[in-house]
Enzyme design. Structure first.
Site, PDB file in Angstrom:
ATOM      1  N   GLU A 127       0.850  -1.192   0.000  1.00  0.00           N
ATOM      2  CA  GLU A 127       0.000   0.000   0.000  1.00  0.00           C
ATOM      3  C   GLU A 127       0.882   1.236   0.000  1.00  0.00           C
ATOM      4  OE1 GLU A 127      -0.947  -1.450   3.973  1.00  0.00           O
ATOM      5  OE2 GLU A 127      -1.019   0.644   4.643  1.00  0.00           O
ATOM      6  N   LYS A 129       2.829   4.530   1.012  1.00  0.00           N
ATOM      7  CA  LYS A 129       3.312   5.115   2.265  1.00  0.00           C
ATOM      8  C   LYS A 129       2.959   6.597   2.199  1.00  0.00           C
ATOM      9  CE  LYS A 129       7.336   5.344   5.266  1.00  0.00           C
ATOM     10  NZ  LYS A 129       7.337   6.769   5.572  1.00  0.00           N
ATOM     11  N   ASP A 131       2.762  10.425   3.074  1.00  0.00           N
ATOM     12  CA  ASP A 131       3.728  11.347   3.670  1.00  0.00           C
ATOM     13  C   ASP A 131       2.994  12.384   4.521  1.00  0.00           C
ATOM     14  OD1 ASP A 131       6.113  12.440   4.286  1.00  0.00           O
ATOM     15  OD2 ASP A 131       6.513  13.296   2.321  1.00  0.00           O
ATOM     16  N   TYR A 237      -4.455   2.630   8.564  1.00  0.00           N
ATOM     17  CA  TYR A 237      -3.675   1.517   8.009  1.00  0.00           C
ATOM     18  C   TYR A 237      -3.176   0.533   9.060  1.00  0.00           C
ATOM     19  CZ  TYR A 237       0.027   4.895   9.120  1.00  0.00           C
ATOM     20  OH  TYR A 237       0.836   5.815   9.739  1.00  0.00           O
ATOM     21  N   LYS A 325      11.088   2.749  -0.334  1.00  0.00           N
ATOM     22  CA  LYS A 325      11.038   4.184  -0.646  1.00  0.00           C
ATOM     23  C   LYS A 325      11.178   4.436  -2.146  1.00  0.00           C
ATOM     24  CE  LYS A 325      11.174   6.380   3.463  1.00  0.00           C
ATOM     25  NZ  LYS A 325      12.000   7.507   3.711  1.00  0.00           N
ATOM     26  N   CYS A 430      34.681  36.983   2.389  1.00  0.00           N
ATOM     27  CA  CYS A 430      33.289  36.859   2.800  1.00  0.00           C
ATOM     28  C   CYS A 430      32.455  37.907   2.064  1.00  0.00           C
ATOM     29  CB  CYS A 430      33.173  37.061   4.308  1.00  0.00           C
ATOM     30  SG  CYS A 430      31.464  37.190   4.861  1.00  0.00           S
ATOM     31  N   CYS A 433      31.110  40.639   4.773  1.00  0.00           N
ATOM     32  CA  CYS A 433      31.903  41.597   5.546  1.00  0.00           C
ATOM     33  C   CYS A 433      33.281  41.828   4.940  1.00  0.00           C
ATOM     34  CB  CYS A 433      32.047  41.135   6.990  1.00  0.00           C
ATOM     35  SG  CYS A 433      33.109  39.699   7.177  1.00  0.00           S
ATOM     36  N   CYS A 448      34.120  32.360   6.849  1.00  0.00           N
ATOM     37  CA  CYS A 448      34.476  33.761   7.056  1.00  0.00           C
ATOM     38  C   CYS A 448      35.229  33.879   8.370  1.00  0.00           C
ATOM     39  CB  CYS A 448      33.192  34.591   7.115  1.00  0.00           C
ATOM     40  SG  CYS A 448      33.448  36.226   7.806  1.00  0.00           S
ATOM     41  N   CYS A 454      31.333  40.177  11.345  1.00  0.00           N
ATOM     42  CA  CYS A 454      30.594  39.818  10.126  1.00  0.00           C
ATOM     43  C   CYS A 454      29.102  39.889  10.440  1.00  0.00           C
ATOM     44  CB  CYS A 454      30.978  38.416   9.673  1.00  0.00           C
ATOM     45  SG  CYS A 454      29.991  37.849   8.289  1.00  0.00           S
TER      46      CYS A 454
HETATM   47  S1  IVH Z   1       2.502   0.996   9.139  1.00  0.00           S
HETATM   48  C1  IVH Z   1       3.775  -0.874  13.034  1.00  0.00           C
HETATM   49  N1  IVH Z   1       1.562   1.929   6.868  1.00  0.00           N
HETATM   50  O1  IVH Z   1       5.418   5.837   8.007  1.00  0.00           O
HETATM   51  C2  IVH Z   1       3.771  -0.264  11.681  1.00  0.00           C
HETATM   52  N2  IVH Z   1       2.925   3.361   8.184  1.00  0.00           N
HETATM   53  O2  IVH Z   1       8.271   5.571   8.423  1.00  0.00           O
HETATM   54  C3  IVH Z   1       3.245   1.107  11.685  1.00  0.00           C
HETATM   55  N3  IVH Z   1       3.204   5.595   7.240  1.00  0.00           N
HETATM   56  O3  IVH Z   1       5.295   5.948  11.496  1.00  0.00           O
HETATM   57  C4  IVH Z   1       3.359   1.797  10.425  1.00  0.00           C
HETATM   58  N4  IVH Z   1       1.963   5.301   5.467  1.00  0.00           N
HETATM   59  O4  IVH Z   1       3.619   7.390  10.149  1.00  0.00           O
HETATM   60  C5  IVH Z   1       2.316   2.183   7.947  1.00  0.00           C
HETATM   61  N5  IVH Z   1       0.621   2.665   4.879  1.00  0.00           N
HETATM   62  C6  IVH Z   1       1.367   2.892   5.950  1.00  0.00           C
HETATM   63  C7  IVH Z   1       1.975   4.143   6.152  1.00  0.00           C
HETATM   64  C8  IVH Z   1       2.761   4.335   7.281  1.00  0.00           C
HETATM   65  C9  IVH Z   1       2.708   6.163   6.133  1.00  0.00           C
HETATM   66  C10 IVH Z   1       4.109   6.276   8.182  1.00  0.00           C
HETATM   67  C11 IVH Z   1       3.790   6.086   9.628  1.00  0.00           C
HETATM   68  C12 IVH Z   1       5.041   5.484  10.209  1.00  0.00           C
HETATM   69  C13 IVH Z   1       6.066   5.951   9.240  1.00  0.00           C
HETATM   70  C14 IVH Z   1       7.305   5.103   9.284  1.00  0.00           C
END
Ligand code: IVH
Length: 707
Positions: A127, A129, A131, A237, A325, A430, A433, A448, A454
């Site tokens: 799924e 992640k 942000d 999630y 990532k 610098c 100054c 500097c 400065c």
């Molecule tokens: S599961 C025990 N699922 O990513 C596992 N985390 O880098 C708990 N996050 O602290 C996390 N999307 O804030 C999970 N689909 C997702 C997520 C997710 C974003 C965040 C969450 C976590 C952080 C870790």
């Protein structure tokens, strides 16, 4: 910074110690900036890189692992202002993967752990992640009773009133277990983010660097009516405490949360194994730009919840999940100019001014060029980077961002270089100054030499001085300090405390200035008076000495106790054969880099005079020194593990240290005592194997009682 680093395998033990200290300070500062102040200073990619380097060094030198090791920490301590909430179950972080191969290894290690062969079926969920920032929602008998941020994983902030204003968060649930903690991510969509920033700009209020910061800044408002006006959303999630299981599988549990009325991510999919997971990763990556909200990777979780509980947790991450990532986002554009900014410690930092370009949905017109070697196409040892290509004004350059705040210039296209482009000559003076800018041997940065004459350094030092972890004077922030500096009212920290006297009827003059009224002027003078008494640790930190972050400053304060003891020790330590020098570098956590920096700062006449003028204005509170007399744990190395119920980790550590113990994050032959709470895992096993004394939390209190 990457360019000046020594490979981990070549580090000596002494270097490793210094480097771990540096990383602990840097990462602690980055954590505070990101989590507590919602104003990130490092890019995500750089943060991840520093964390990885820290882990690599710790793996090579396990005995050097610090008590405040960044690898033991999730997030940052809670900010002042919110009530604290202890999570019944810790809120975890995720370990990261960057390559497809890491996913195969992840699958292999799980199979090994569970004793499954390659032929056995093993499903995962995949799924996006999100942000944003994680939030834990506690429902009792179907009613929302509490919402808490992650904080440091153990203790978060109580943001219940704020969470209630979010449409995606149901107030009541029907058919839910008696106790249900739903966990998920609060985020802001791109469209809402753009809208919010436009509104903020229109009323002259602060705008946010990215949707994540906007979401965090909006949720963490002491006044929930502000949160109500911010368009926040929530994806569920995961879960914490439960009185009854939601399902047998991860995918089933998510389905159940959806049926209970939560938003769950529609791109969540059950996958049969690594090939399937990576295919779904690619599919999500292709949709990334059109999703309408920021994601920074894909999270894989073992689907079978029975397997999840067998796999359990490491110190801060579950074994059954991993975040894959996305690589940094890239774009090409023209480098129009290179500006040089001068920082608090005099560092000259080159900044690229770019023809604006969109990188991953964000318009970028500035980017960092790191330092002069980076521009010249070589690392600090003179070895080529980018195949030795230098960067010139007029060049076509590649810019990248990895969920970053500060984008970087990564590459240059020589085919598009204008004929007239000249190699960039880094200034030797610098720009602020005119003092000579000197590059010391082994330093990647040119600085500097003007010190306080400065203006750029003076202003940056003042901004640091009034920052939150330093003097934190209400009503005197970076903006006001800059204004006072430009008007000549405050040239150095001591001037803050004489402001009122020097302007006799200071109030009268101040209130006539733009932006100040009688009340705010009076409040400012009151706030300044209030900080005239300051704890030693804060004072040391506020001086803005290179390499002396909060952690180091507090260590110094605890070691020397009083300002007089501290300053005479630093003065005496100027002689490298002195006892004072040996004492300084003998402090656990203080290396030669920090020690040299301190000694040199104190030996610089102008700087020293400025410090003395400041201290003359203050009452410095002595720091509590470790008590060794009558302490049963003086000189012992103690490790805390598992869930502590009567104190937070930070309290435990502070108490132990105040009794003269050394607190470590890992068990080794040097450990004298392990305090193990429920859920203690490998550390307890290891301690038992090594014959280390093990007690529980109550045992700890019995032991230190009366001490
Ligand atoms: S599961 C025990 N699922 O990513 C596992 N985390 O880098 C708990 N996050 O602290 C996390 N999307 O804030 C999970 N689909 C997702 C997520 C997710 C974003 C965040 C969450 C976590 C952080 C870790």
């Amino acid at each position: 910074m990457a360019e000046q680093e020594i490979a981990v395998k070549e580090l000596s033990e002494a270097d490793a110690r210094v480097e771990l200290e540096r990383l602990a300070t840097l990462l602690a500062e980055a954590n505070t900036a990101y989590h507590t102040e919602d104003a990130p200073e490092l890019s995500d990619a750089e943060y991840d890189r520093l964390k990885r380097r820290n882990a690599e060094i710790e793996a090579r030198f396990p005995t050097l692992k610090r008590a405040d090791s960044p690898s033991e920490q999730v997030g940052a301590p809670v900010a002042d202002g919110f009530a604290k909430v202890r999570h019944e179950m810790r809120m975890m972080s995720l370990s990261n993967a960057f390559e497809d191969d890491d996913i195969t290894s992840f699958d292999q290690s799980i199979r090994r752990y569970l004793g499954l062969s390659d032929a056995d079926p093993l499903a995962y969920t995949a799924e996006p992640k999100i942000d944003g920032l994680s939030l834990s929602l506690r429902y009792e008998n179907g009613k929302l009773v509490q919402a808490a941020t992650r904080g440091d994983g153990t203790t978060g902030e109580n943001v219940t009133a704020n969470a209630r204003t979010i449409d995606d968060i149901p107030e009541t649930l029907s058919g839910a277990p008696e106790v249900l903690e739903v966990r998920g991510e609060v985020y802001m969509s791109h469209a809402d983010f753009a809208d919010l920033n436009a509104r903020q700009a229109a009323k002259g209020a602060k705008t946010f660097a990215n949707p994540r910061n906007a979401a965090a800044g909006s949720l963490r408002q002491l006044d929930a009516s502000i949160t109500k006006d911010r368009p926040l959303r929530f994806f569920a999630y995961s879960w914490g405490a439960l009185s009854a299981a939601l399902a047998d599988t991860q995918i089933g549990a998510i389905q159940r949360l959806k049926e209970l009325g939560f938003q769950t991510n529609p791109l969540t999919k059950r996958c049969d194994g690594p090939a399937d997971m990576i295919a779904h990763y690619k599919a999500i990556e292709e949709q990334r730009a059109t999703l309408g909200y920021d994601i920074d990777g894909v999270v894989y979780k073992v689907d079978d919840l029975g397997y999840q509980s067998r796999l359990g947790f490491r110190s801060t991450t579950p074994r059954w999940a991993i975040a894959h990532k996305f690589p940094a986002e890239l774009a090409w554009t023209r480098l129009e100019a290179i500006d040089i900014q001068v920082g608090r410690t005099g560092a000259l930092s080159p900044v690229a001014r770019l023809t604006p370009v969109t990188v991953g949905g964000v318009v970028v017109s500035n980017a960092t060029l790191h330092n002069e070697d980076y521009i010249a196409g070589r690392d600090a040892n003179g070895a080529p980077i980018r195949g030795g290509k230098d960067i010139r004004i007029g060049d076509w350059v590649q810019v990248y961002r990895a969920g970053d705040v500060i984008p970087k210039v990564a590459d240059v296209d020589l085919d598009k270089r204008p004929d007239a482009a000249q190699p960039y000559e880094f200034p030797k003076l610098c720009p602020e100054c005119g003092s000579e800018a000197i590059r010391e041997e082994g330093d990647a940065v040119r600085r500097c030499s003007g010190g306080l004459i400065c203006p750029a350094q003076a202003v940056e030092k003042l901004k640091h001085f009034v920052s939150r972890a330093a003097f934190d004077i209400e009503g005197l922030g970076a903006k006001q300090v800059e204004q006072f500096y430009n008007d000549g009212w405050i040239k150095e920290p001591a001037d803050i405390f004489t402001l009122k006297d020097r302007y006799g009827s200071g109030l009268q003059q101040l209130k006539n200035r733009e932006g100040w009224g009688e009340k705010s002027a009076q409040n400012l003078f009151d706030a300044i008076e209030e900080k005239r008494t300051i704890p030693l640790g804060r004072l040391i930190f506020s001086l803005g000495i290179r390499h002396v972050g909060e952690v180091v400053a507090n260590l110094l304060a605890r070691s020397y106790g009083t300002w007089d003891a501290f300053q005479s020790a630093i003065d005496a330590a100027h002689d490298p054969d002195s006892e004072a020098w040996a004492g300084l570098v003998g402090i656990d956590g203080i290396g030669t880099v920090v020690a040299n920096s301190l000694v040199n700062s104190f030996a610089q006449e102008a700087e020293r005079a400025s410090i003395d003028r400041l201290v003359a204005q203050l009452t410095v509170q002595a720091a509590e020194r470790p008590r060794t007399e009558g302490s049963p744990v003086a000189g012992k190395t103690v490790v805390f593990t598992g869930t502590l119920e009567r104190m937070t980790r930070a309290e435990a550590k502070a108490r132990a240290e105040s009794l003269g113990a050394k607190v470590s994050g890992s068990v080794s032959a040097k450990t004298d005592l392990l305090v193990a709470g429920p859920g203690a895992g490998s550390k307890e096993t290891k301690a038992r194997d090594l014959g280390v004394q093990i007690i529980d939390e109550d045992g700890w209190f019995d032991l230190i009682e009366g001490a």
